[in-house]
Enzyme design. Structure first.
Site, mmCIF file in Angstrom:
data_model
loop_
_atom_site.group_PDB
_atom_site.id
_atom_site.type_symbol
_atom_site.label_atom_id
_atom_site.label_comp_id
_atom_site.label_asym_id
_atom_site.label_seq_id
_atom_site.Cartn_x
_atom_site.Cartn_y
_atom_site.Cartn_z
ATOM 1 N N TYR A 1 -28.675 -16.566 20.865
ATOM 2 C CA TYR A 1 -29.599 -17.700 20.765
ATOM 3 C C TYR A 1 -30.418 -17.734 22.047
ATOM 4 O O TYR A 1 -29.935 -18.149 23.095
ATOM 5 C CB TYR A 1 -28.809 -18.989 20.557
ATOM 6 C CG TYR A 1 -29.622 -20.263 20.434
ATOM 7 C CD1 TYR A 1 -31.004 -20.260 20.292
ATOM 8 C CD2 TYR A 1 -28.980 -21.503 20.451
ATOM 9 C CE1 TYR A 1 -31.718 -21.435 20.173
ATOM 10 C CE2 TYR A 1 -29.685 -22.690 20.327
ATOM 11 C CZ TYR A 1 -31.053 -22.650 20.198
ATOM 12 O OH TYR A 1 -31.759 -23.830 20.089
ATOM 13 N N LYS B 1 -31.730 -15.295 17.507
ATOM 14 C CA LYS B 1 -32.516 -16.486 17.159
ATOM 15 C C LYS B 1 -33.543 -16.641 18.267
ATOM 16 O O LYS B 1 -33.214 -16.997 19.396
ATOM 17 C CB LYS B 1 -31.629 -17.721 17.053
ATOM 18 C CG LYS B 1 -32.392 -19.008 16.720
ATOM 19 C CD LYS B 1 -31.432 -20.192 16.669
ATOM 20 C CE LYS B 1 -32.116 -21.468 16.217
ATOM 21 N NZ LYS B 1 -33.014 -22.039 17.236
#
Length: 293
Positions: free
Chosen positions: A136, A164
């Site tokens: 992330y 992400k």
């Protein structure tokens, strides 16, 4: 593991006025995403879930409720990242036991960790849990920037599926897609879905998908089909909505929009403002009438 491509809502969490988790409301939000927004999956425990203000046990409770309500209807990703590695491992083990399809972890933040320390963090979570991992990357909040070669180092671990990508650096996005075509990229900025999709991202994870997931899918699929003019028209409407949501207060406004559809979306967790002022509630109603009716 389910197919992790497509449209994933970054799951909102309903809280009671005293800050406790509203289980009934959380279940309703999960169902709304599945039944109304028709998302491919949920990203549970991220920024949108007010995760970094919660205790370890509260995070576990949210993972449990979301999995119990969604069951196997859609794919589920558990964001377990923490500046405390042992907490991240504990959460990762718990989510894996529950049957989450993959873990995700925000880059460790606050302290200026070296890249070897960051790599050790991800490898440690993977080794302890045996689950898949999605990096992330959200540098505007963490201050952590990972370059193309460094992603290559992370990707040497076969359990790392991709990233992400919550950043506006579309040059880096393109370079990553070219360098590592077998690794997945999920766009993290809802307002830039079209340009991200045009660069070949595999999906998107967004907070506004909780109320605007249908349009998000339209933008994504139209762009994939080369219908850029139609996609841009929907992106314009989407960004008008997002502009209003951001001006009014991101999470509280999305929760208010859900309430207007009968969902018990609750309050935000302090120290965030708990609820909207009457004026902002009225503005949320205007957004609902104009963009989501």
């Amino acid at each position: 593991m389910k197919n992790l491509k497509g449209i994933f809502s970054a799951l909102l969490v309903s809280f009671n006025a005293d800050g406790s988790i509203n289980e009934k409301g959380l279940r309703q939000i999960v169902r709304y995403n599945i039944d109304k927004m028709k998302v491919d999956g949920l990203y549970v425990g991220g920024s949108t879930g007010e995760n970094f203000m919660l205790s370890t046990e509260e995070k576990k409770e949210i993972f449990r409720i979301a999995k119990d309500e969604a069951k196997d209807e859609i794919a589920l990703i558990a964001q377990v990242g923490s500046v405390n590695l042992q907490e991240a491992i504990e959460l990762g083990k718990y989510a894996t036991e529950l049957g989450y399809d993959s873990l995700s972890a925000v880059t460790p933040f606050y302290y200026k960790f070296s890249f070897p320390e960051i790599k050790h963090y991800y490898d440690s979570i993977i080794e302890a849990t045996g689950n898949y991992m999605i990096v992330y990357s959200i540098p505007f909040l963490t201050g952590v920037n990972i370059g193309v070669e460094q992603f290559g180092e992370l990707y040497k671990n076969p359990k790392v599926l991709g990233v992400k990508f919550t950043a506006g650096d579309f040059y880096l996005l393109e370079r990553l897609k070219k360098a590592y075509p077998n690794h997945l990229i999920w766009a993290g900025f809802d307002e830039m879905m079209l340009p991200a999709a045009s660069l070949g991202v595999d999906g998107a994870i967004g907070s506004t998908f909780n109320v605007n997931g249908v349009r998000a899918r339209q933008i994504f699929e139209l762009t994939q089909a080369g219908k850029l003019k139609e996609a841009l028209e929907i992106q314009h409407v989407t960004n008008d909505l997002i502009e209003g949501i951001l001006a009014n207060g991101l999470y509280l406004t999305i929760k208010e929009l859900l309430k207007l559809d009968g969902v018990e979306a609750g309050y935000c967790r302090e120290p965030m403002t708990k609820e909207l002022s009457p004026e902002k509630v009225a503005f949320a109603k205007e957004l609902k009438a104009k963009y989501l009716s």
